[in-house]
Design a protein around this motif. Structure first.
Motif, PDB file in Angstrom:
ATOM      1  N   THR A   2       0.843  -1.198   0.000  1.00  0.00           N
ATOM      2  CA  THR A   2       0.000   0.000   0.000  1.00  0.00           C
ATOM      3  C   THR A   2       0.878   1.248   0.000  1.00  0.00           C
ATOM      4  OG1 THR A   2      -1.725  -1.167   1.211  1.00  0.00           O
ATOM      5  CG2 THR A   2      -1.806   1.238   1.260  1.00  0.00           C
ATOM      6  N   TYR A   3       0.542   2.188  -0.863  1.00  0.00           N
ATOM      7  CA  TYR A   3       1.265   3.461  -0.954  1.00  0.00           C
ATOM      8  C   TYR A   3       0.323   4.607  -0.587  1.00  0.00           C
ATOM      9  CZ  TYR A   3       4.584   0.615  -3.508  1.00  0.00           C
ATOM     10  OH  TYR A   3       5.463  -0.373  -3.855  1.00  0.00           O
ATOM     11  N   LEU A   4       0.793   5.437   0.325  1.00  0.00           N
ATOM     12  CA  LEU A   4       0.046   6.612   0.772  1.00  0.00           C
ATOM     13  C   LEU A   4       0.910   7.840   0.497  1.00  0.00           C
ATOM     14  CD1 LEU A   4      -0.881   5.116   4.267  1.00  0.00           C
ATOM     15  CD2 LEU A   4      -2.335   5.124   2.222  1.00  0.00           C
ATOM     16  N   ALA A   5       0.293   8.966   0.205  1.00  0.00           N
ATOM     17  CA  ALA A   5       1.069  10.209   0.019  1.00  0.00           C
ATOM     18  C   ALA A   5       0.722  11.184   1.135  1.00  0.00           C
ATOM     19  CB  ALA A   5       0.760  10.829  -1.336  1.00  0.00           C
ATOM     20  N   LEU A   6       1.724  11.932   1.561  1.00  0.00           N
ATOM     21  CA  LEU A   6       1.543  12.933   2.618  1.00  0.00           C
ATOM     22  C   LEU A   6       2.200  14.232   2.148  1.00  0.00           C
ATOM     23  CD1 LEU A   6       0.721  13.658   5.509  1.00  0.00           C
ATOM     24  CD2 LEU A   6       2.862  12.699   6.308  1.00  0.00           C
ATOM     25  N   ALA A  46      -3.551  11.255  -9.228  1.00  0.00           N
ATOM     26  CA  ALA A  46      -3.638  10.586 -10.525  1.00  0.00           C
ATOM     27  C   ALA A  46      -2.695   9.390 -10.639  1.00  0.00           C
ATOM     28  CB  ALA A  46      -3.327  11.585 -11.644  1.00  0.00           C
ATOM     29  N   THR A  47      -1.903   9.142  -9.622  1.00  0.00           N
ATOM     30  CA  THR A  47      -0.963   8.013  -9.668  1.00  0.00           C
ATOM     31  C   THR A  47      -1.697   6.753  -9.214  1.00  0.00           C
ATOM     32  OG1 THR A  47       0.879   9.501  -9.177  1.00  0.00           O
ATOM     33  CG2 THR A  47       1.245   7.135  -8.813  1.00  0.00           C
ATOM     34  N   PRO A  48      -1.896   5.786 -10.115  1.00  0.00           N
ATOM     35  CA  PRO A  48      -2.737   4.633  -9.765  1.00  0.00           C
ATOM     36  C   PRO A  48      -2.252   3.870  -8.537  1.00  0.00           C
ATOM     37  CG  PRO A  48      -2.373   4.712 -12.136  1.00  0.00           C
ATOM     38  CD  PRO A  48      -1.491   5.763 -11.537  1.00  0.00           C
ATOM     39  N   ALA A  49      -0.943   3.796  -8.310  1.00  0.00           N
ATOM     40  CA  ALA A  49      -0.422   3.004  -7.186  1.00  0.00           C
ATOM     41  C   ALA A  49      -0.768   3.617  -5.824  1.00  0.00           C
ATOM     42  CB  ALA A  49       1.093   2.862  -7.307  1.00  0.00           C
ATOM     43  N   ILE A  50      -1.078   4.911  -5.799  1.00  0.00           N
ATOM     44  CA  ILE A  50      -1.317   5.596  -4.525  1.00  0.00           C
ATOM     45  C   ILE A  50      -2.797   5.534  -4.158  1.00  0.00           C
ATOM     46  CG2 ILE A  50      -1.238   7.847  -3.349  1.00  0.00           C
ATOM     47  CD1 ILE A  50       1.320   8.413  -4.861  1.00  0.00           C
ATOM     48  N   ASP A  51      -3.068   4.998  -2.964  1.00  0.00           N
ATOM     49  CA  ASP A  51      -4.462   4.799  -2.531  1.00  0.00           C
ATOM     50  C   ASP A  51      -5.075   6.054  -1.918  1.00  0.00           C
ATOM     51  OD1 ASP A  51      -4.414   2.219  -3.338  1.00  0.00           O
ATOM     52  OD2 ASP A  51      -4.165   1.348  -1.340  1.00  0.00           O
ATOM     53  N   ALA A  96      -1.989  11.407  12.359  1.00  0.00           N
ATOM     54  CA  ALA A  96      -3.413  11.654  12.069  1.00  0.00           C
ATOM     55  C   ALA A  96      -3.938  10.771  10.941  1.00  0.00           C
ATOM     56  CB  ALA A  96      -3.626  13.124  11.711  1.00  0.00           C
ATOM     57  N   MET A  97      -3.070  10.374  10.006  1.00  0.00           N
ATOM     58  CA  MET A  97      -3.590   9.647   8.847  1.00  0.00           C
ATOM     59  C   MET A  97      -4.132   8.283   9.228  1.00  0.00           C
ATOM     60  SD  MET A  97       0.080   9.388   6.927  1.00  0.00           S
ATOM     61  CE  MET A  97      -0.269   8.530   5.448  1.00  0.00           C
ATOM     62  N   LEU A 113       4.759   8.350   0.859  1.00  0.00           N
ATOM     63  CA  LEU A 113       5.540   9.244  -0.003  1.00  0.00           C
ATOM     64  C   LEU A 113       5.281  10.674   0.471  1.00  0.00           C
ATOM     65  CD1 LEU A 113       4.730   6.643  -1.858  1.00  0.00           C
ATOM     66  CD2 LEU A 113       5.562   8.098  -3.719  1.00  0.00           C
ATOM     67  N   VAL A 114       6.296  11.303   1.053  1.00  0.00           N
ATOM     68  CA  VAL A 114       6.152  12.681   1.534  1.00  0.00           C
ATOM     69  C   VAL A 114       6.596  13.624   0.415  1.00  0.00           C
ATOM     70  CG1 VAL A 114       6.816  14.356   3.290  1.00  0.00           C
ATOM     71  CG2 VAL A 114       6.639  11.922   3.885  1.00  0.00           C
TER      72      VAL A 114
END
Ligand code: CTP
Ligand code: MG
Length: 240
Positions: A2-6, A46-51, A96-97, A113-114
């Motif tokens: 799982t990939y998350l962006a912050l 728009a990055t498919p890998a990022i949930d 918080a996330m 991914l920060v």
């Protein structure tokens, strides 16, 4: 995996404000028809890998353009927990996330991914390259660019004291990606750092450098805003 962006966006843009005379935090300045921060958030969404994409705002932020951001869809989550430094904003956001996702499961092993709100020229290809190159590396990694210029160390009179060999020197960019638990532990251990990789380094880990290019610039001064505008408008056109 799982990939998350912050995306930390709780800064005031003081260097930009001092030169431009504008009080609006730089992440909200107009850029190619949108508030600057919209561009990085749009790429990450728009990055498919990022949930999920989390943006960290200052608690008293009165400028968040909710209407413009509604176009980015359901991946985007707003956290109003920014701190007094970038590292505090990131650490607060990491905490918080988990709650925002409804404690669905332990996110400690998820990749985070920060990315700076002030790097609007990020592309999906850059993000996907970072994810592919880092793979399952225990230390994580970051986008970076080898230093091209000859470097000088100044003395207190503004004269050259020393030429610093540029061999092996890189300029760190973002995104920087690490496992959630490791990054939170690292930032708790070393809260004074200016990027996430530095915190990981204090744990004696060596994050992987993934070559990017100078178009992923950070907007700090008014000239950077003009460069970013040019990049966004001319992307995809052949270089001459
Ligand atoms: N940032 C943050 N919380 C802070 C300080 C900075 O979330 N307390 C964010 C900024 O909003 C930006 C990123 O960290 O997206 C990189 O910081 P920088 O480019 O230094 O932005 P500012 O701190 O806003 O600018 P300045 O240093 O000129 O005041
Ligand atoms: Mg700053």
């Amino acid at each position: 995996m799982t990939y998350l962006a912050l995306v930390p966006a709780a800064g005031s843009g003081s260097r930009m404000g001092a030169l431009s005379g504008r009080a609006l935090p730089k992440q909200y300045l107009p850029l190619a028809g949108q508030p600057m921060i919209w561009h990085a958030l749009a790429t990450l969404c728009a990055t498919p890998a990022i949930d999920h994409v989390f943006v960290v705002l200052a608690p008293d932020d009165a400028h968040w353009p909710a209407a413009a951001m509604a176009t980015l869809g359901p991946k985007l989550h707003v956290l109003r927990c920014g701190g007094d430094t970038r590292a505090h904003s990131v650490a607060n956001g990491l905490r918080a996330m988990a709650g925002e996702l409804g404690e669905r499961m332990d996110i400690g092993n998820d990749w985070v991914l920060v990315h700076d709100a002030a790097r609007p020229c990020l592309t999906v290809a850059m993000v996907e390259n970072l994810i592919a190159e880092v793979g399952e590396d225990d230390a994580g990694g970051l986008l970076a660019v080898p230093v091209a210029d000859t470097l000088k160390r100044a003395d207190e009179n503004g004269r050259v004291r020393q030429t610093v060999p540029r061999d092996g020197l890189w300029q760190a960019q973002t995104p920087q990606m690490f496992r959630h638990r490791l990054l939170l532990d690292a930032l708790d251990f070393a809260p004074q750092v200016t990027d996430e990789a530095s915190a990981i380094e204090t744990l004696r880990l060596a994050p992987r450098l993934v070559a990017a290019d100078a178009s992923n610039l950070k907007v700090t001064y008014p000239l950077d805003l003009q460069l970013a505008e040019w990049i966004l408008q001319n992307r995809g056109k052949p270089c001459r």
